[in-house]
Design a protein around this motif. Structure first.
Motif, PDB file in Angstrom:
ATOM      1  N   ARG A  32      90.267  92.191  18.642  1.00 43.37           N
ATOM      2  CA  ARG A  32      91.202  93.306  18.891  1.00 43.37           C
ATOM      3  C   ARG A  32      92.609  92.785  19.171  1.00 43.37           C
ATOM      4  O   ARG A  32      93.594  93.357  18.722  1.00 43.37           O
ATOM      5  CB  ARG A  32      90.726  94.144  20.085  1.00 43.37           C
ATOM      6  N   TYR A  33      92.671  91.709  19.949  1.00 41.26           N
ATOM      7  CA  TYR A  33      93.981  91.107  20.258  1.00 41.26           C
ATOM      8  C   TYR A  33      94.666  90.643  18.965  1.00 41.26           C
ATOM      9  O   TYR A  33      95.843  90.928  18.726  1.00 41.26           O
ATOM     10  CB  TYR A  33      93.772  89.943  21.230  1.00 41.26           C
ATOM     11  N   LYS A  34      93.886  89.987  18.103  1.00 45.28           N
ATOM     12  CA  LYS A  34      94.443  89.536  16.821  1.00 45.28           C
ATOM     13  C   LYS A  34      94.895  90.718  15.960  1.00 45.28           C
ATOM     14  O   LYS A  34      95.941  90.663  15.306  1.00 45.28           O
ATOM     15  CB  LYS A  34      93.387  88.725  16.052  1.00 45.28           C
ATOM     16  N   ALA A  35      94.111  91.778  15.961  1.00 47.23           N
ATOM     17  CA  ALA A  35      94.443  92.948  15.131  1.00 47.23           C
ATOM     18  C   ALA A  35      95.753  93.586  15.601  1.00 47.23           C
ATOM     19  O   ALA A  35      96.549  94.067  14.778  1.00 47.23           O
ATOM     20  CB  ALA A  35      93.307  93.965  15.181  1.00 47.23           C
ATOM     21  N   THR A  36      95.984  93.578  16.916  1.00 43.11           N
ATOM     22  CA  THR A  36      97.227  94.162  17.430  1.00 43.11           C
ATOM     23  C   THR A  36      98.428  93.296  17.042  1.00 43.11           C
ATOM     24  O   THR A  36      99.478  93.810  16.652  1.00 43.11           O
ATOM     25  CB  THR A  36      97.132  94.355  18.960  1.00 43.11           C
ATOM     26  N   SER A 172     102.679  88.022  20.251  1.00 43.57           N
ATOM     27  CA  SER A 172     101.552  87.636  21.111  1.00 43.57           C
ATOM     28  C   SER A 172     101.664  88.232  22.513  1.00 43.57           C
ATOM     29  O   SER A 172     100.656  88.637  23.102  1.00 43.57           O
ATOM     30  CB  SER A 172     101.467  86.112  21.195  1.00 43.57           C
ATOM     31  N   GLY A 173     102.891  88.307  23.052  1.00 41.48           N
ATOM     32  CA  GLY A 173     103.087  88.903  24.376  1.00 41.48           C
ATOM     33  C   GLY A 173     103.056  90.423  24.318  1.00 41.48           C
ATOM     34  O   GLY A 173     102.509  91.085  25.202  1.00 41.48           O
ATOM     35  N   THR A 174     103.634  90.977  23.242  1.00 46.89           N
ATOM     36  CA  THR A 174     103.628  92.428  23.066  1.00 46.89           C
ATOM     37  C   THR A 174     102.194  92.933  22.916  1.00 46.89           C
ATOM     38  O   THR A 174     101.796  93.920  23.552  1.00 46.89           O
ATOM     39  CB  THR A 174     104.468  92.793  21.826  1.00 46.89           C
ATOM     40  N   ASP A 355      92.103  80.534  15.547  1.00 45.85           N
ATOM     41  CA  ASP A 355      91.503  81.198  16.715  1.00 45.85           C
ATOM     42  C   ASP A 355      91.744  80.459  18.034  1.00 45.85           C
ATOM     43  O   ASP A 355      91.773  81.079  19.095  1.00 45.85           O
ATOM     44  CB  ASP A 355      89.998  81.410  16.496  1.00 45.85           C
ATOM     45  N   LYS A 356      91.922  79.135  17.969  1.00 44.86           N
ATOM     46  CA  LYS A 356      92.201  78.411  19.225  1.00 44.86           C
ATOM     47  C   LYS A 356      93.564  78.794  19.774  1.00 44.86           C
ATOM     48  O   LYS A 356      93.772  78.817  20.991  1.00 44.86           O
ATOM     49  CB  LYS A 356      92.140  76.905  18.985  1.00 44.86           C
ATOM     50  N   ASP A 357      94.502  79.097  18.871  1.00 49.08           N
ATOM     51  CA  ASP A 357      95.820  79.573  19.305  1.00 49.08           C
ATOM     52  C   ASP A 357      95.704  80.991  19.870  1.00 49.08           C
ATOM     53  O   ASP A 357      96.168  81.256  20.981  1.00 49.08           O
ATOM     54  CB  ASP A 357      96.798  79.562  18.122  1.00 49.08           C
ATOM     55  N   PHE A 358      95.086  81.873  19.093  1.00 47.65           N
ATOM     56  CA  PHE A 358      94.942  83.259  19.552  1.00 47.65           C
ATOM     57  C   PHE A 358      94.215  83.315  20.899  1.00 47.65           C
ATOM     58  O   PHE A 358      94.495  84.148  21.751  1.00 47.65           O
ATOM     59  CB  PHE A 358      94.185  84.099  18.516  1.00 47.65           C
ATOM     60  N   ARG A 359      93.248  82.383  21.075  1.00 49.44           N
ATOM     61  CA  ARG A 359      92.440  82.415  22.292  1.00 49.44           C
ATOM     62  C   ARG A 359      93.256  82.062  23.547  1.00 49.44           C
ATOM     63  O   ARG A 359      92.948  82.552  24.633  1.00 49.44           O
ATOM     64  CB  ARG A 359      91.234  81.468  22.155  1.00 49.44           C
TER      65      ARG A 359
END
Ligand SMILES: [Zn+2]
Length: 382
Positions: A32-36, A172-174, A355-359
């Motif tokens: 979900r975080y990635k999708a946003t 990423s912050g938004t 994914d390691k970055d997104f995580r």
């Protein structure tokens, strides 16, 4: 081979299961975080003063409403402002924010050359230049049930630049702030105190949206309006927590000027306050609450507290209320030394990250959600 350390909440862990904060944190999700973040990148670099920036503000507002965060409002202001305060000269023997410069450095700057963006479609999307005039920023509010007159502000800046997609800076912050708005706005969640989710504009030009917010709303704090209604359009500010560039901690530049290809195993969430501010003691106290929340609720990456918060929307608040920022790295001595080669560059696109970055961004979300849920007395009825 790496061992996965992110485990879902165990059913046997009854202590954790009884903790409403842990249950809320478990509602965050990497996909979900990635999708946003992906959704935000459809507006290119979202540079302030362009149609793509205004379209992004509208899209963010629609998303907030869809989460049930219906108390949506906007701040309207002009850019450039009629009177720009000149920036005081800074001591260039130190990093921005006051830290000591160490180690290997790589160049930084803002890309202004469209031809450095190899993707022709993205280049076209980012083509409109900025023009002066009216600007807006959007926010929504979770109203507290016990103390609606007191609130924490959770912020990120939605504008970017550099001819990329502003995926990390600051998609990423938004996205982190939007995901928290989603979790806290669920109908089964109550908080004792109020939380405002603010998506600042014009951070990249000197935090003019945050400054306009303070100018327009500071004097309204804690006032019930209309009298006797139990409504507080501007609750008293208890703290401001900003999120900027949450994903990339691959370490210091290597001696040959390149970077490690993968997130470093030692990656952490950097929580900063400004030791040279009027509210330094209170801000530091807030920072340690976030560090403790990270230890309790973040699944993969630890947090580190530092005293050199700078160049971010919590800056204008730092002499007024407790103010901190969360980032992938220290802004002054690390990002300022070239630790993020995508910073304001055409390479800050969704496809750059794995994914390691997104995580790392997700772990920052777990940290802030855990801390703010505790500070506002969040409970879950289901
Ligand atoms: Zn930024």
């Amino acid at each position: 081979m790496l061992i996965a350390i992110a485990a879902p909440l165990s059913a046997q862990d009854t202590t954790k299961a009884a903790d409403p904060v842990a249950r809320l944190v478990a509602r965050l999700d990497l996909e979900r975080y990635k999708a946003t973040i992906k959704g935000l990148t459809q507006f290119g670099d979202r540079r302030q003063g362009t149609a793509r920036n205004r379209a992004a503000v509208d899209w963010i507002e629609q998303q907030l409403r869809s989460y049930g965060c219906s108390n949506v409002a906007r701040i309207t202001y002009q850019f450039p402002p009629a009177q720009q305060e000149p920036r005081p000269p800074r001591d260039t023997s130190r990093a921005a924010g006051g830290g000591k410069i160490r180690g290997l450095r790589a160049p930084t700057g803002v890309n202004t050359d469209s031809l450095r963006q190899p993707d022709a479609k993205l280049r076209a999307l980012n083509a409109e230049p900025t023009s002066p005039g009216q600007r807006q920023e959007v926010y929504c509010t979770k109203v507290g049930t016990g103390h609606p007159n007191e609130m924490y502000i959770v912020g990120g800046h939605m504008d970017g630049h550099g001819w990329g997609e502003a995926a990390n800076d600051d998609g990423s912050g938004t996205a982190l702030v939007m995901e928290l708005a989603r979790v806290f706005s669920a109908p089964d969640v109550k908080t004792e105190r109020t939380i405002r989710f603010a998506l600042w504009n014009n951070e990249e030009t000197g935090s003019q949206a945050a400054r306009a917010y303070i100018e327009q709303r500071q004097a309204l704090q804690g006032k019930e309006s209309p009298a006797g209604s139990g409504k507080y359009p501007e609750p008293k500010w208890l703290g401001m927590i900003q999120h900027d560039m949450m994903m990339f901690d691959h370490g210091m530049p290597l001696p040959d000027g390149t970077m490690r290809k993968e997130q470093r195993a030692e990656a952490d969430v950097n929580i900063e306050f400004q030791s040279n501010s009027k509210m330094a003691a209170e801000s530091q106290k807030l920072a340690w609450i976030f560090e403790a929340a990270n230890e309790k609720y973040a699944t993969d990456y630890p947090a580190a507290v530092g005293p050199h918060m700078t160049n971010t929307d919590s800056g204008p608040f730092q002499d007024l209320i407790p103010a901190i920022s969360l980032r992938e790295n220290d802004r002054g001595v690390q990002i300022g030394n070239g630790w993020d080669p995508q910073w304001h560059q055409p390479t800050d696109v969704f496809a750059t990250y794995n994914d390691k970055d997104f995580r790392l961004g997700l772990n920052a979300a777990q940290t802030t959600l855990g801390a703010v849920a505790g500070l506002t007395g969040a409970t879950v009825s289901k």
